[in-house]
Write a protein that holds these residues in place. Sequence first.
Motif, PDB file in Angstrom:
ATOM      1  N   LEU A 207       0.837  -1.266  -0.129  1.00 43.46           N
ATOM      2  CA  LEU A 207       0.176  -0.158  -0.010  1.00 43.46           C
ATOM      3  C   LEU A 207       0.902   1.485  -0.066  1.00 43.46           C
ATOM      4  N   VAL A 208       1.940   1.408   0.347  1.00 45.05           N
ATOM      5  CA  VAL A 208       2.862   2.416   0.693  1.00 45.05           C
ATOM      6  C   VAL A 208       3.291   2.846  -0.921  1.00 45.05           C
ATOM      7  N   PHE A 209       3.344   3.998  -1.040  1.00 45.96           N
ATOM      8  CA  PHE A 209       4.143   4.699  -2.266  1.00 45.96           C
ATOM      9  C   PHE A 209       4.922   6.113  -2.151  1.00 45.96           C
ATOM     10  N   LYS A 210       5.677   6.502  -2.863  1.00 46.11           N
ATOM     11  CA  LYS A 210       6.194   7.620  -2.590  1.00 46.11           C
ATOM     12  C   LYS A 210       6.034   8.637  -3.783  1.00 46.11           C
ATOM     13  N   MET A 211       5.767   9.821  -3.075  1.00 38.55           N
ATOM     14  CA  MET A 211       5.560  11.172  -3.918  1.00 38.55           C
ATOM     15  C   MET A 211       6.827  11.992  -3.818  1.00 38.55           C
ATOM     16  N   GLU A 212       7.250  12.635  -4.978  1.00 38.90           N
ATOM     17  CA  GLU A 212       8.390  13.489  -4.886  1.00 38.90           C
ATOM     18  C   GLU A 212       7.862  14.812  -5.316  1.00 38.90           C
ATOM     19  N   ASN A 213       8.240  15.909  -4.386  1.00 39.41           N
ATOM     20  CA  ASN A 213       7.951  17.085  -4.724  1.00 39.41           C
ATOM     21  C   ASN A 213       9.083  17.837  -5.126  1.00 39.41           C
ATOM     22  N   THR A 214       9.108  18.467  -6.286  1.00 33.00           N
ATOM     23  CA  THR A 214      10.160  19.305  -6.771  1.00 33.00           C
ATOM     24  C   THR A 214       9.911  20.846  -6.862  1.00 33.00           C
TER      25      THR A 214
ATOM     26  N   ALA B 256       5.019  14.489  -8.136  1.00 34.73           N
ATOM     27  CA  ALA B 256       4.877  13.455  -8.968  1.00 34.73           C
ATOM     28  C   ALA B 256       5.143  11.862  -8.413  1.00 34.73           C
ATOM     29  N   PHE B 257       4.544  11.041  -9.082  1.00 34.85           N
ATOM     30  CA  PHE B 257       4.699   9.624  -8.058  1.00 34.85           C
ATOM     31  C   PHE B 257       6.072   9.202  -8.582  1.00 34.85           C
ATOM     32  N   GLU B 258       6.858   8.901  -7.302  1.00 33.72           N
ATOM     33  CA  GLU B 258       8.329   8.432  -7.408  1.00 33.72           C
ATOM     34  C   GLU B 258       8.138   6.824  -7.694  1.00 33.72           C
ATOM     35  N   THR B 259       7.386   6.236  -6.819  1.00 34.17           N
ATOM     36  CA  THR B 259       7.032   4.653  -7.064  1.00 34.17           C
ATOM     37  C   THR B 259       5.326   4.595  -6.890  1.00 34.17           C
ATOM     38  N   LEU B 260       4.971   3.221  -7.347  1.00 39.79           N
ATOM     39  CA  LEU B 260       3.608   2.962  -7.410  1.00 39.79           C
ATOM     40  C   LEU B 260       3.518   1.826  -6.297  1.00 39.79           C
ATOM     41  N   PRO B 261       2.323   1.791  -5.653  1.00 36.79           N
ATOM     42  CA  PRO B 261       1.927   0.564  -4.872  1.00 36.79           C
ATOM     43  C   PRO B 261       1.249  -0.625  -5.897  1.00 36.79           C
ATOM     44  N   SER B 262       1.044  -1.510  -5.164  1.00 35.39           N
ATOM     45  CA  SER B 262       0.291  -2.675  -5.449  1.00 35.39           C
ATOM     46  C   SER B 262      -1.208  -2.307  -5.384  1.00 35.39           C
ATOM     47  N   VAL B 263      -1.434  -1.465  -4.484  1.00 28.08           N
ATOM     48  CA  VAL B 263      -3.017  -1.475  -4.259  1.00 28.08           C
ATOM     49  C   VAL B 263      -2.811   0.466  -4.114  1.00 28.08           C
ATOM     50  N   LEU B 264      -3.528   0.971  -5.181  1.00 32.05           N
ATOM     51  CA  LEU B 264      -3.484   2.414  -4.979  1.00 32.05           C
ATOM     52  C   LEU B 264      -4.924   2.871  -4.191  1.00 32.05           C
ATOM     53  N   ILE B 265      -4.819   3.513  -3.220  1.00 38.73           N
ATOM     54  CA  ILE B 265      -5.891   3.940  -2.375  1.00 38.73           C
ATOM     55  C   ILE B 265      -6.143   5.595  -2.689  1.00 38.73           C
ATOM     56  N   LEU B 266      -7.224   5.741  -2.980  1.00 40.42           N
ATOM     57  CA  LEU B 266      -7.743   7.161  -3.206  1.00 40.42           C
ATOM     58  C   LEU B 266      -8.741   8.017  -2.525  1.00 40.42           C
ATOM     59  N   HIS B 267      -8.484   9.059  -1.876  1.00 38.39           N
ATOM     60  CA  HIS B 267      -9.563   9.681  -0.891  1.00 38.39           C
ATOM     61  C   HIS B 267     -10.196  10.709  -1.570  1.00 38.39           C
TER      62      HIS B 267
ATOM     63  N   ALA C 217      16.809  27.328  -9.708  1.00 36.15           N
ATOM     64  CA  ALA C 217      17.294  26.287  -8.817  1.00 36.15           C
ATOM     65  C   ALA C 217      16.249  25.271  -8.381  1.00 36.15           C
ATOM     66  N   GLN C 218      16.738  24.052  -8.362  1.00 40.32           N
ATOM     67  CA  GLN C 218      15.490  22.926  -7.857  1.00 40.32           C
ATOM     68  C   GLN C 218      15.930  22.168  -6.792  1.00 40.32           C
ATOM     69  N   SER C 219      15.061  21.947  -5.913  1.00 44.06           N
ATOM     70  CA  SER C 219      15.120  21.016  -4.664  1.00 44.06           C
ATOM     71  C   SER C 219      14.059  19.901  -4.810  1.00 44.06           C
ATOM     72  N   ARG C 220      14.558  18.768  -4.280  1.00 44.02           N
ATOM     73  CA  ARG C 220      13.401  17.820  -4.302  1.00 44.02           C
ATOM     74  C   ARG C 220      13.389  17.127  -2.747  1.00 44.02           C
ATOM     75  N   ARG C 221      12.146  16.849  -2.501  1.00 47.98           N
ATOM     76  CA  ARG C 221      11.603  16.241  -1.185  1.00 47.98           C
ATOM     77  C   ARG C 221      10.881  15.061  -1.332  1.00 47.98           C
ATOM     78  N   GLN C 222      10.991  14.029  -0.904  1.00 47.44           N
ATOM     79  CA  GLN C 222      10.210  12.871  -0.948  1.00 47.44           C
ATOM     80  C   GLN C 222       9.369  12.309   0.213  1.00 47.44           C
ATOM     81  N   GLU C 223       8.076  11.977  -0.071  1.00 49.32           N
ATOM     82  CA  GLU C 223       7.436  11.586   1.264  1.00 49.32           C
ATOM     83  C   GLU C 223       6.582  10.433   0.740  1.00 49.32           C
ATOM     84  N   GLU C 224       6.355   9.527   1.999  1.00 51.23           N
ATOM     85  CA  GLU C 224       5.499   8.163   1.788  1.00 51.23           C
ATOM     86  C   GLU C 224       4.085   8.280   2.084  1.00 51.23           C
ATOM     87  N   PHE C 225       3.342   8.007   1.643  1.00 52.97           N
ATOM     88  CA  PHE C 225       1.899   7.852   1.525  1.00 52.97           C
ATOM     89  C   PHE C 225       1.291   6.449   1.574  1.00 52.97           C
TER      90      PHE C 225
END
Length: 494
Positions: free
Chosen positions: A313-320, A378-389, A328-336
């Motif tokens: 269920l966990v996937f990573k989103m990257e904010n650029t 943007a999606f960094e990784t994709l889960p086996s099951v994507l839960i959308l609220h 100049a760019q900076s990237r930060r990843q977060e798990e959901f």
Amino acid sequence: MFALCRFQKKKPVESIVAHESQQRPGSHESVAATTPASATSAEAGKQTKIKKVPWRNRLFGHPEKKETKEVEEGKESTCEPKPKATKTRWWRRLLTCCKRKHRVAPAATSDEEKEKKEEKKIRSSPAGNCHLDEVVAFSVAVEEFLQSTELPNLNPLTVQLLHAQFSSTKGSQVGVGDGVRGSTINHFGFPNLGQSCYINSSLQSLLTLEDFVSDVSRQDLVWSSFPEARLMRTFMAIRDARASTSAQSKVRLLRSFKEAVSAQAPEFRDHQQKDAHEFLTSVLDQMRSLSPLLQETAANMGTKYTCPVEDHLVFKMENTRTCSRCGAQSRRQEEFTNLSLDLVPGGSVEKMLEEYQKETALDYKCECGGSESSQKPAFETLPSVLILHIKRFRFTPSWQLVKVRDPVMLTRELVVSSKQGGSCYSLVSTVSHLGASGDKGHYICDGVHPDERPDTTTDRWLTFNDAAVSETTGVSVCRERQKSAYILFYKRQV
């Protein structure tokens, strides 16, 4: 004179009347009617005892009785007797009450009334399965009984009602695998413990995810021996008792599961209505928090433990972030574990995902001195099951919670792109909120039938309305839940 009259012995009134009647011509009938008992007793040689008239009646006359029929000057009274009120029998009153209760309501005149009508219809009689009408009616009665009762301890009456809720064997026979083939679909339901529909719908959606549940089950040697893993144990016990006909065991397991979640999230301890998305997120986060301790326990046992939530269920989103002045760019990843999307009226789920990943302005002071930047997720990784609220609830400026009832096009297939490639997902479950307001309503779950396989085309789904379960199709779910869909579960195609 008065004293003498008072103590003078008087003849009985009946004798005087009879004597006067005998002296009148044509009074034979009156004599016979007045003294039939005397004549009879005379023939028998016995003297009938005449009732003694009280002295006050002899002195002042007989009082008038309202119950007797008045006759004046040979004319009958014109007063007619009042009709006797007839008492309606209890079974007729009960029949009339039932007819009034089940009277068909007039057609709704607005979208809000239509949604209320749909909610009432689903609560009382799930669509698509006429064989479950009796079961659903009793389920609603038990639910209303439990919602009006505090449940620190279940009394025998409650247990008896809940047991009767699952005693019916009506419905179509279906096979569900894992040793429970031949059970009726109605046995898959969970009783309502008192406004606990948000728990039941969340559990039904999680149990639809077969790979996730199997991954939890295969590691039972690790979490079964860990005292703090009560949440995992009760979750799997509910899975094992899903097709059981014992209402008492289901009530006990559901209460134990709720207590396990409330130990870390006290806001779910009471019997008030809660948000299904917040409850689902809390359950998944608590399962994840057990991972380090369970991994340590597994290492001591000479084995390994992998967290099912992280694997499925966990996937990573990257904010650029990009500076508008120097670039100049900076990237930060977060798990959901799930993604909350703004509702786009009339748009599709894919459209809402595109809106979520759009570039937006951001107030950020860069080292170059620039104060304007942009951010793009943007999606960094994709889960086996994507839960959308879907964000169907919002606060007004006066801090009043309201529901956004705009329709959303639900798609059976969904293509999602990520930095590692794209994947195609299929809708396998939904949690819907029925009701027009944000502070009250009812949660139900629609999920793929346990016997349905990816290579089949029968499109069999089930609607879980607490203890009542009915058959439906995925096409019907996407059409009927456009205004009520709240949480969507998409499974990645192999």
